[in-house]
Scaffold this active site. Structure first.
Site, PDB file in Angstrom:
ATOM      1  N   ARG A  27     -28.581 -69.014 -62.145  1.00  0.00           N
ATOM      2  CA  ARG A  27     -27.869 -68.709 -60.892  1.00  0.00           C
ATOM      3  C   ARG A  27     -26.669 -67.795 -61.123  1.00  0.00           C
ATOM      4  O   ARG A  27     -25.645 -67.930 -60.458  1.00  0.00           O
ATOM      5  CB  ARG A  27     -27.395 -70.001 -60.188  1.00  0.00           C
ATOM      6  CG  ARG A  27     -28.521 -70.895 -59.764  1.00  0.00           C
ATOM      7  CD  ARG A  27     -28.517 -71.090 -58.244  1.00  0.00           C
ATOM      8  NE  ARG A  27     -29.629 -71.956 -57.886  1.00  0.00           N
ATOM      9  CZ  ARG A  27     -29.479 -73.167 -57.387  1.00  0.00           C
ATOM     10  NH1 ARG A  27     -28.291 -73.642 -57.130  1.00  0.00           N
ATOM     11  NH2 ARG A  27     -30.534 -73.877 -57.095  1.00  0.00           N
ATOM     12  N   ARG A  31     -23.582 -67.207 -55.116  1.00  0.00           N
ATOM     13  CA  ARG A  31     -22.460 -67.336 -54.179  1.00  0.00           C
ATOM     14  C   ARG A  31     -21.067 -67.426 -54.788  1.00  0.00           C
ATOM     15  O   ARG A  31     -20.092 -67.243 -54.085  1.00  0.00           O
ATOM     16  CB  ARG A  31     -22.701 -68.553 -53.273  1.00  0.00           C
ATOM     17  CG  ARG A  31     -23.814 -68.314 -52.279  1.00  0.00           C
ATOM     18  CD  ARG A  31     -24.296 -69.604 -51.690  1.00  0.00           C
ATOM     19  NE  ARG A  31     -24.944 -70.404 -52.715  1.00  0.00           N
ATOM     20  CZ  ARG A  31     -25.442 -71.619 -52.516  1.00  0.00           C
ATOM     21  NH1 ARG A  31     -25.310 -72.176 -51.334  1.00  0.00           N
ATOM     22  NH2 ARG A  31     -26.036 -72.265 -53.487  1.00  0.00           N
ATOM     23  N   ARG A  40     -23.771 -61.205 -48.356  1.00  0.00           N
ATOM     24  CA  ARG A  40     -24.285 -62.380 -47.640  1.00  0.00           C
ATOM     25  C   ARG A  40     -23.747 -62.471 -46.208  1.00  0.00           C
ATOM     26  O   ARG A  40     -24.401 -63.006 -45.319  1.00  0.00           O
ATOM     27  CB  ARG A  40     -23.918 -63.625 -48.452  1.00  0.00           C
ATOM     28  CG  ARG A  40     -24.435 -64.942 -47.894  1.00  0.00           C
ATOM     29  CD  ARG A  40     -25.934 -65.079 -48.108  1.00  0.00           C
ATOM     30  NE  ARG A  40     -26.362 -66.423 -47.776  1.00  0.00           N
ATOM     31  CZ  ARG A  40     -26.626 -66.838 -46.548  1.00  0.00           C
ATOM     32  NH1 ARG A  40     -26.535 -66.000 -45.536  1.00  0.00           N
ATOM     33  NH2 ARG A  40     -26.996 -68.080 -46.333  1.00  0.00           N
ATOM     34  N   ASP A  76     -36.404 -66.368 -55.074  1.00  0.00           N
ATOM     35  CA  ASP A  76     -36.413 -67.834 -54.986  1.00  0.00           C
ATOM     36  C   ASP A  76     -37.785 -68.353 -55.388  1.00  0.00           C
ATOM     37  O   ASP A  76     -38.781 -67.631 -55.285  1.00  0.00           O
ATOM     38  CB  ASP A  76     -36.073 -68.314 -53.574  1.00  0.00           C
ATOM     39  CG  ASP A  76     -35.576 -69.756 -53.612  1.00  0.00           C
ATOM     40  OD1 ASP A  76     -34.389 -69.967 -53.881  1.00  0.00           O
ATOM     41  OD2 ASP A  76     -36.395 -70.673 -53.432  1.00  0.00           O
ATOM     42  N   TYR A 152     -41.394 -79.907 -53.158  1.00  0.00           N
ATOM     43  CA  TYR A 152     -40.780 -79.312 -51.966  1.00  0.00           C
ATOM     44  C   TYR A 152     -41.800 -79.139 -50.842  1.00  0.00           C
ATOM     45  O   TYR A 152     -41.495 -79.328 -49.674  1.00  0.00           O
ATOM     46  CB  TYR A 152     -40.142 -77.965 -52.303  1.00  0.00           C
ATOM     47  CG  TYR A 152     -38.769 -78.100 -52.929  1.00  0.00           C
ATOM     48  CD1 TYR A 152     -37.627 -78.229 -52.138  1.00  0.00           C
ATOM     49  CD2 TYR A 152     -38.604 -78.113 -54.305  1.00  0.00           C
ATOM     50  CE1 TYR A 152     -36.361 -78.353 -52.705  1.00  0.00           C
ATOM     51  CE2 TYR A 152     -37.341 -78.241 -54.885  1.00  0.00           C
ATOM     52  CZ  TYR A 152     -36.226 -78.355 -54.076  1.00  0.00           C
ATOM     53  OH  TYR A 152     -34.984 -78.489 -54.645  1.00  0.00           O
TER      54      TYR A 152
HETATM   55  O1  CP3 Z   1     -29.338 -65.896 -60.532  1.00  0.00           O
HETATM   56  C1  CP3 Z   1     -30.394 -66.550 -60.544  1.00  0.00           C
HETATM   57  O2  CP3 Z   1     -30.569 -67.528 -61.284  1.00  0.00           O
HETATM   58  C2  CP3 Z   1     -31.556 -66.058 -59.706  1.00  0.00           C
HETATM   59  C3  CP3 Z   1     -31.710 -66.589 -58.449  1.00  0.00           C
HETATM   60  C4  CP3 Z   1     -32.306 -67.956 -58.122  1.00  0.00           C
HETATM   61  C5  CP3 Z   1     -32.120 -68.516 -56.850  1.00  0.00           C
HETATM   62  N1  CP3 Z   1     -32.899 -69.629 -56.755  1.00  0.00           N
HETATM   63  C6  CP3 Z   1     -31.254 -67.940 -55.816  1.00  0.00           C
HETATM   64  C7  CP3 Z   1     -30.772 -68.783 -54.701  1.00  0.00           C
HETATM   65  C8  CP3 Z   1     -33.150 -68.799 -58.837  1.00  0.00           C
HETATM   66  C9  CP3 Z   1     -33.613 -68.718 -60.276  1.00  0.00           C
HETATM   67  C10 CP3 Z   1     -33.528 -69.865 -57.947  1.00  0.00           C
HETATM   68  C11 CP3 Z   1     -34.471 -70.933 -58.317  1.00  0.00           C
HETATM   69  C12 CP3 Z   1     -34.600 -72.094 -57.447  1.00  0.00           C
HETATM   70  N2  CP3 Z   1     -34.582 -72.127 -56.096  1.00  0.00           N
HETATM   71  C13 CP3 Z   1     -34.874 -73.410 -57.905  1.00  0.00           C
HETATM   72  C14 CP3 Z   1     -35.086 -73.817 -59.336  1.00  0.00           C
HETATM   73  C15 CP3 Z   1     -33.853 -73.832 -60.121  1.00  0.00           C
HETATM   74  C16 CP3 Z   1     -32.822 -74.866 -59.799  1.00  0.00           C
HETATM   75  O3  CP3 Z   1     -31.705 -74.466 -59.534  1.00  0.00           O
HETATM   76  O4  CP3 Z   1     -33.147 -76.052 -59.890  1.00  0.00           O
HETATM   77  C17 CP3 Z   1     -34.942 -74.244 -56.782  1.00  0.00           C
HETATM   78  C18 CP3 Z   1     -35.189 -75.739 -56.775  1.00  0.00           C
HETATM   79  C19 CP3 Z   1     -34.771 -73.410 -55.647  1.00  0.00           C
HETATM   80  C20 CP3 Z   1     -34.802 -73.815 -54.227  1.00  0.00           C
HETATM   81  C21 CP3 Z   1     -33.527 -73.531 -53.574  1.00  0.00           C
HETATM   82  N3  CP3 Z   1     -33.171 -72.285 -53.073  1.00  0.00           N
HETATM   83  C22 CP3 Z   1     -32.465 -74.433 -53.337  1.00  0.00           C
HETATM   84  C23 CP3 Z   1     -32.451 -75.892 -53.723  1.00  0.00           C
HETATM   85  C24 CP3 Z   1     -31.460 -73.691 -52.690  1.00  0.00           C
HETATM   86  C25 CP3 Z   1     -30.156 -74.203 -52.194  1.00  0.00           C
HETATM   87  C26 CP3 Z   1     -29.236 -74.222 -53.334  1.00  0.00           C
HETATM   88  C27 CP3 Z   1     -27.849 -74.536 -52.938  1.00  0.00           C
HETATM   89  O5  CP3 Z   1     -27.098 -74.742 -53.903  1.00  0.00           O
HETATM   90  O6  CP3 Z   1     -27.501 -74.549 -51.746  1.00  0.00           O
HETATM   91  C28 CP3 Z   1     -31.903 -72.354 -52.556  1.00  0.00           C
HETATM   92  C29 CP3 Z   1     -31.162 -71.212 -51.982  1.00  0.00           C
HETATM   93  C30 CP3 Z   1     -30.706 -70.209 -52.979  1.00  0.00           C
HETATM   94  N4  CP3 Z   1     -31.476 -69.733 -54.004  1.00  0.00           N
HETATM   95  C31 CP3 Z   1     -29.448 -69.546 -53.010  1.00  0.00           C
HETATM   96  C32 CP3 Z   1     -29.483 -68.640 -54.075  1.00  0.00           C
HETATM   97  C33 CP3 Z   1     -28.425 -67.661 -54.487  1.00  0.00           C
HETATM   98  C34 CP3 Z   1     -28.326 -69.731 -52.012  1.00  0.00           C
HETATM   99  C35 CP3 Z   1     -28.568 -68.768 -50.906  1.00  0.00           C
HETATM  100  C36 CP3 Z   1     -27.376 -68.529 -50.031  1.00  0.00           C
HETATM  101  O7  CP3 Z   1     -27.140 -69.315 -49.105  1.00  0.00           O
HETATM  102  O8  CP3 Z   1     -26.693 -67.500 -50.239  1.00  0.00           O
END
Ligand code: CP3
Length: 348
Positions: A27, A31, A40, A76, A152
């Protein structure tokens, strides 16, 4: 096999001598960065990852700002369920929410075929990112592991109870296998195409595997991730297996056939090396919450982590899971800087 160019990251994975430890952060594109928040403000998260130009710009932000040693494509894991016809919305503070989660045998048997045409935007973004980086740093592509995606798709959101997936695991395991097989085939095709588009590394995220019982982990999570790694063995990319709360199963994970095992903080580096051996590449594993402490604490903790991993022949520094939105950029920067400077001291 041509596994790419001469970046520090790939050199280490090829087992070549390197002057310091490479570092990137899960990540890292997200954010906590003000420049991410700026974009964003203008777009929804899904518009951001579905627009290659924006996705590439965001992927490059941590490269420019922090000086990390690899760029992960901004995207994602939910793109696969989307390409199988499911509708996902990203809700602030809640994460992905499916409008109609899988809830019956009918839903599983009639799940849409994976349609790669839905995902041109991902492959285009990977191509653009590879070209923008101009062979200076590798592109990390990623994919959700089948079990994590199934969780999911069935539970519909990030619920803590995992009710639906557990009901299926114990009550109708044969149906869960049908679903996992469909997802696995989609993942294989998706990863291969990401590699063709230019990804030199593929990380599989099995973030939810740790909710399973020991037998369930082998049967429903491990075996499907292993199948994907088997299929990717001859591809020109390195593979990383990331799972969470699974260190009790490391003796099994040793044989998952990934090039790199990404560790969370529930296992010490020394213990991980004792179980996995010093030949396989390791990644990780500082508790991300360590970044809530002071900058000097971050440096001390990084030093300890690097010393812990000094017995591994191939090592990539990272956190044990992803960065959180409220983490201070200066501490994230200190994590990267201290890996760079401290590892030079340790390796010299
Ligand atoms: O920089 C990186 O690592 C690349 C981007 C990345 C995102 N999601 C961006 C994201 C990666 C590798 C993921 C993987 C992902 N997404 C996983 C597996 C890894 C983990 O963290 O366990 C999972 C379970 C998801 C599903 C997902 N997408 C969730 C649970 C969320 C909410 C997370 C939160 O903290 O609120 C997302 C949204 C998401 N994916 C955001 C980002 C930057 C937030 C988007 C926003 O509102 O700006």
């Amino acid at each position: 096999m041509n596994k790419g160019q001469n970046s520090l990251f790939l050199k280490v994975l090829r087992g070549e001598p390197a002057e310091r430890t490479p570092v990137w952060i899960m990540r890292q594109a997200g954010r906590y960065l003000p420049e991410y928040q700026e974009i964003r403000k203008k777009y929804s998260f899904s518009t951001m990852y579905k627009t290659p130009e924006i996705a590439v710009e965001i992927s490059l932000q941590p490269v420019t700002r922090l000086g990390v040693d690899a760029a992960i494509i901004f995207s994602d894991i939910m793109v696969i369920p989307e390409a199988m016809g499911m509708k996902v919305e990203f809700i602030d503070g809640k994460g992905p929410v499916f409008d109609k989660p899988i809830s019956s045998e009918y839903d599983i048997k009639n799940l849409g075929e994976y349609d790669r045409n839905e995902l041109d935007y991902v492959f285009d973004a990977v191509k653009m990112l590879r070209s923008e980086l101009n062979e200076t740093l590798p592109v990390i592509g990623f994919c959700g592991a089948p079990f994590t995606l199934a969780k999911y798709m069935i539970d519909g959101s990030n619920t803590k109870a995992n009710r639906g997936i557990k009901e299926l695991r114990f009550g109708r395991p044969e149906l869960l296998h049908i679903l996992l097989e469909k997802i696995t085939n989609a993942c294989i095709s998706y990863c291969k195409e990401k590699i063709s588009a230019g990804a030199q590394v593929i990380q599989l995220f099995d973030s939810s595997a740790g909710i399973l019982d020991s037998e369930g982990y082998y049967e429903f999570a491990y075996s499907y991730s292993r199948k994907i790694f088997e299929e990717l063995r001859d591809e020109p990319a390195f593979t990383i297996y990331f799972s969470r709360n699974t260190s009790q199963w490391l003796p099994k994970i040793k044989d998952i056939r990934a090039d790199v095992i990404s560790l969370d903080w529930s296992v010490s580096p020394q213990e991980a090396i004792r179980i996995l051996g010093s030949e396989i590449a390791l990644q990780g594993n500082l508790d991300p919450s360590a970044l809530y402490s002071s900058t000097s604490d971050v440096r001390r903790l990084v030093r300890e982590m690097l010393k812990g991993f000094s017995g591994a022949k191939k090592y990539i520094a990272n956190l044990g899971h992803g960065l959180m939105p409220d983490m201070a950029v200066e501490n994230v920067q200190e994590f990267v800087n201290s890996v760079k400077t401290e590892s030079k001291n340790i390796l010299s």
